[in-house]
Design a protein around this motif. Structure first.
Motif, PDB file in Angstrom:
ATOM      1  N   THR A  48       4.376  26.234 -18.691  1.00 11.44           N
ATOM      2  CA  THR A  48       3.724  24.816 -18.208  1.00 11.44           C
ATOM      3  C   THR A  48       3.504  24.019 -19.411  1.00 11.44           C
ATOM      4  O   THR A  48       3.588  24.467 -20.697  1.00 11.44           O
ATOM      5  N   ARG A  49       2.411  23.103 -18.918  1.00 17.60           N
ATOM      6  CA  ARG A  49       2.035  22.244 -20.020  1.00 17.60           C
ATOM      7  C   ARG A  49       0.453  21.567 -20.022  1.00 17.60           C
ATOM      8  O   ARG A  49       0.435  21.995 -18.569  1.00 17.60           O
ATOM      9  N   VAL A  50      -0.360  21.092 -21.011  1.00 22.71           N
ATOM     10  CA  VAL A  50      -2.101  20.838 -21.102  1.00 22.71           C
ATOM     11  C   VAL A  50      -1.376  20.058 -20.944  1.00 22.71           C
ATOM     12  O   VAL A  50      -1.345  19.004 -21.487  1.00 22.71           O
ATOM     13  N   GLU A  51      -2.539  19.483 -19.967  1.00 26.87           N
ATOM     14  CA  GLU A  51      -2.739  17.668 -19.307  1.00 26.87           C
ATOM     15  C   GLU A  51      -4.173  16.990 -20.120  1.00 26.87           C
ATOM     16  O   GLU A  51      -3.571  16.291 -20.051  1.00 26.87           O
ATOM     17  N   ARG A  52      -4.970  18.306 -20.444  1.00 26.44           N
ATOM     18  CA  ARG A  52      -5.895  17.490 -21.407  1.00 26.44           C
ATOM     19  C   ARG A  52      -6.268  18.971 -21.777  1.00 26.44           C
ATOM     20  O   ARG A  52      -6.531  20.098 -21.005  1.00 26.44           O
ATOM     21  N   HIS A  58     -13.394  24.055 -19.954  1.00 24.05           N
ATOM     22  CA  HIS A  58     -11.941  23.819 -18.965  1.00 24.05           C
ATOM     23  C   HIS A  58     -11.526  23.364 -19.231  1.00 24.05           C
ATOM     24  O   HIS A  58     -11.236  22.590 -20.168  1.00 24.05           O
ATOM     25  N   LEU A  59      -9.896  24.398 -19.604  1.00 18.86           N
ATOM     26  CA  LEU A  59      -8.640  23.510 -19.909  1.00 18.86           C
ATOM     27  C   LEU A  59      -7.519  23.154 -18.861  1.00 18.86           C
ATOM     28  O   LEU A  59      -7.611  23.847 -17.691  1.00 18.86           O
ATOM     29  N   SER A  60      -7.404  22.218 -19.114  1.00 14.36           N
ATOM     30  CA  SER A  60      -6.347  21.837 -17.939  1.00 14.36           C
ATOM     31  C   SER A  60      -4.804  21.759 -17.872  1.00 14.36           C
ATOM     32  O   SER A  60      -4.754  21.249 -18.671  1.00 14.36           O
ATOM     33  N   VAL A  61      -3.691  22.404 -16.925  1.00 17.08           N
ATOM     34  CA  VAL A  61      -2.457  22.930 -16.894  1.00 17.08           C
ATOM     35  C   VAL A  61      -2.207  22.082 -15.867  1.00 17.08           C
ATOM     36  O   VAL A  61      -2.512  21.976 -14.836  1.00 17.08           O
ATOM     37  N   ARG A  62      -0.489  21.889 -15.951  1.00 12.50           N
ATOM     38  CA  ARG A  62       0.010  21.505 -14.936  1.00 12.50           C
ATOM     39  C   ARG A  62       0.481  23.059 -14.387  1.00 12.50           C
ATOM     40  O   ARG A  62       0.749  23.514 -14.758  1.00 12.50           O
ATOM     41  N   GLY A 112      -0.462  17.910 -24.111  1.00 13.15           N
ATOM     42  CA  GLY A 112       0.906  17.843 -24.370  1.00 13.15           C
ATOM     43  C   GLY A 112       1.918  18.471 -24.465  1.00 13.15           C
ATOM     44  O   GLY A 112       2.659  19.212 -25.310  1.00 13.15           O
ATOM     45  N   ASP A 113       1.227  19.793 -24.854  1.00 13.48           N
ATOM     46  CA  ASP A 113       1.482  20.539 -25.741  1.00 13.48           C
ATOM     47  C   ASP A 113       2.267  22.089 -24.782  1.00 13.48           C
ATOM     48  O   ASP A 113       1.569  21.803 -23.906  1.00 13.48           O
ATOM     49  N   ALA A 114       2.987  22.537 -25.127  1.00 13.23           N
ATOM     50  CA  ALA A 114       3.359  23.510 -23.735  1.00 13.23           C
ATOM     51  C   ALA A 114       3.469  24.895 -23.822  1.00 13.23           C
ATOM     52  O   ALA A 114       2.388  24.845 -25.314  1.00 13.23           O
ATOM     53  N   CYS A 115       2.561  25.488 -23.250  1.00  9.85           N
ATOM     54  CA  CYS A 115       2.246  26.382 -23.303  1.00  9.85           C
ATOM     55  C   CYS A 115       2.434  27.426 -22.300  1.00  9.85           C
ATOM     56  O   CYS A 115       3.753  27.552 -20.837  1.00  9.85           O
ATOM     57  N   ARG A 116       1.931  28.959 -22.308  1.00  2.41           N
ATOM     58  CA  ARG A 116       1.932  29.838 -21.182  1.00  2.41           C
ATOM     59  C   ARG A 116       0.963  30.451 -20.166  1.00  2.41           C
ATOM     60  O   ARG A 116      -0.106  30.326 -20.738  1.00  2.41           O
ATOM     61  N   VAL A 117       0.596  30.061 -18.583  1.00  2.00           N
ATOM     62  CA  VAL A 117       0.040  30.646 -18.587  1.00  2.00           C
ATOM     63  C   VAL A 117      -0.288  32.374 -17.229  1.00  2.00           C
ATOM     64  O   VAL A 117       0.859  31.972 -16.508  1.00  2.00           O
ATOM     65  N   GLY A 118      -0.943  32.808 -16.805  1.00  2.00           N
ATOM     66  CA  GLY A 118      -0.708  33.955 -16.028  1.00  2.00           C
ATOM     67  C   GLY A 118      -1.980  34.840 -16.346  1.00  2.00           C
ATOM     68  O   GLY A 118      -2.793  34.841 -16.610  1.00  2.00           O
ATOM     69  N   VAL A 119      -1.640  36.076 -15.841  1.00  2.00           N
ATOM     70  CA  VAL A 119      -3.192  36.590 -16.031  1.00  2.00           C
ATOM     71  C   VAL A 119      -2.487  38.245 -16.338  1.00  2.00           C
ATOM     72  O   VAL A 119      -2.037  38.844 -15.810  1.00  2.00           O
ATOM     73  N   PRO A 120      -3.024  38.674 -17.202  1.00  2.24           N
ATOM     74  CA  PRO A 120      -2.940  40.447 -18.395  1.00  2.24           C
ATOM     75  C   PRO A 120      -3.541  41.047 -17.026  1.00  2.24           C
ATOM     76  O   PRO A 120      -4.467  40.805 -16.677  1.00  2.24           O
ATOM     77  N   PRO A 121      -3.580  42.053 -17.599  1.00  2.00           N
ATOM     78  CA  PRO A 121      -4.033  43.619 -16.192  1.00  2.00           C
ATOM     79  C   PRO A 121      -5.721  43.417 -16.261  1.00  2.00           C
ATOM     80  O   PRO A 121      -6.066  42.799 -17.137  1.00  2.00           O
ATOM     81  N   THR A 122      -6.067  43.260 -15.102  1.00  2.00           N
ATOM     82  CA  THR A 122      -7.402  42.684 -15.009  1.00  2.00           C
ATOM     83  C   THR A 122      -7.617  42.897 -14.135  1.00  2.00           C
ATOM     84  O   THR A 122      -7.213  43.669 -12.521  1.00  2.00           O
ATOM     85  N   VAL A 123      -8.789  44.615 -14.172  1.00  2.00           N
ATOM     86  CA  VAL A 123      -9.375  44.853 -12.756  1.00  2.00           C
ATOM     87  C   VAL A 123     -10.279  44.389 -12.334  1.00  2.00           C
ATOM     88  O   VAL A 123     -10.969  43.170 -12.797  1.00  2.00           O
ATOM     89  N   VAL A 124     -10.677  44.250 -11.264  1.00  2.00           N
ATOM     90  CA  VAL A 124     -11.326  43.074  -9.570  1.00  2.00           C
ATOM     91  C   VAL A 124     -11.236  44.265  -8.940  1.00  2.00           C
ATOM     92  O   VAL A 124     -10.985  45.004  -8.667  1.00  2.00           O
TER      93      VAL A 124
END
Length: 283
Positions: A48-52, A58-62, A112-124
């Motif tokens: 995805t891409r960083v919008e702010r 907070h970090l805003s992403v597309r 404007g930076d490219a990045c990746r967004v996801g969830v590492p293994p997390t217990v909920v």
């Protein structure tokens, strides 16, 4: 809400879930979530891409998964989600429960930076489950028909001051809106019971089960330490129970105890049950 969505408000499950209790894993229907469930959740990291860059924790992403609902009369989402960021020190309540992570981490990203967004293994653990008919209008598609609230390990339900948008139950999840999560069921307390079941315990007391932490005794005595195992199923859905259902309850409570169940759940979640059981805390 208009424009950017804080992720702690808008959170989703995949179209299918995989649940496990040890091994082997078993697949279940999408809507099979219960209060008290302890889950391990993951989501593949997606480009995805960083919008702010980071501002106000907070970090805003597309957002790479949802579609904008152009027919929404009340919400006008712009395709951006604000992820809570733990910047060290005191974190606001709405950011400390964040599940999503970015690669690279937020402090290394700028607009404007490219990045990746996801969830590492997390217990909920699941704190609330609600159904919606008609579906909720949220600003994205598809419109949710189910909400599931979760808290990650180490966080318990808590009250917030009047006027806060927070309700203490954690992230609001909407199963079925396309984010590719995988879930593993680590524990479902009292899986052999259904809300509304009436049971008798070995001490001769009758109880109404409305959830693993929601027990009501039919006598005038207080709840004490909860029902004494083994249990006998008396009714299900207000009718006499089947032999198979009765055998499942008897087998499930042949060993162990209510208090051991609570302790095991607390060890997995590092949290207090939601709500705190209407029985004395485990010793």
């Amino acid at each position: 809400m208009y424009g950017v969505l804080p992720w702690c408000w808008w959170f989703s499950f995949a179209r299918t879930v995989t649940l496990a209790s040890g091994t082997p894993q078993i697949s279940v229907q999408l809507r099979d979530f219960r209060v008290g469930d302890v889950l391990s959740v993951t989501c593949p990291f997606t480009p995805t891409r960083v919008e702010r860059s980071v501002k106000w924790n907070h970090l805003s992403v597309r957002w790479p998964w949802w579609r904008i609902d152009t027919d929404s009369d009340f919400f006008h989402w712009n395709g951006i989600v604000a992820l809570g960021v733990d910047s060290g020190g005191h974190a606001p309540p709405e950011t400390e429960a964040e599940l999503f992570r970015t690669d690279p981490p937020p402090e290394q990203l700028k607009t404007g930076d490219a990045c990746r967004v996801g969830v590492p293994p997390t217990v909920v653990h699941v704190t609330a489950v609600d159904h919606h008919d008609p579906p909720l209008e949220t600003g994205w598609l598809p419109r949710p028909t189910l909400s599931v609230a979760v808290l990650r390990r180490g966080l318990s339900y808590r009250e917030f001051p009047d006027g806060s948008h927070l309700n203490g139950e954690g992230y609001t999840l909407h199963p079925g809106d396309g984010i590719p999560f995988t879930f593993e069921l680590l524990m479902r307390p009292y899986a052999f019971l259904q809300p509304g079941d009436e049971v008798a315990d070995t001490a001769g007391r009758a109880w109404l089960f409305d959830g693993p932490w929601d027990w009501t005794a039919f006598d005038a005595a207080g709840p004490g330490t909860g029902p004494e195992w083994p249990l006998v199923l008396l009714t299900r859905s207000g009718a006499p129970c089947s032999v198979a259902d009765a055998e499942a309850v008897a087998e499930g409570t042949a060993t162990g105890s209510h208090q051991k169940t609570v302790r095991h759940w607390m060890a997995l979640t590092e949290a207090s049950p939601t709500p705190w059981p209407a029985t004395q805390p485990p010793k």
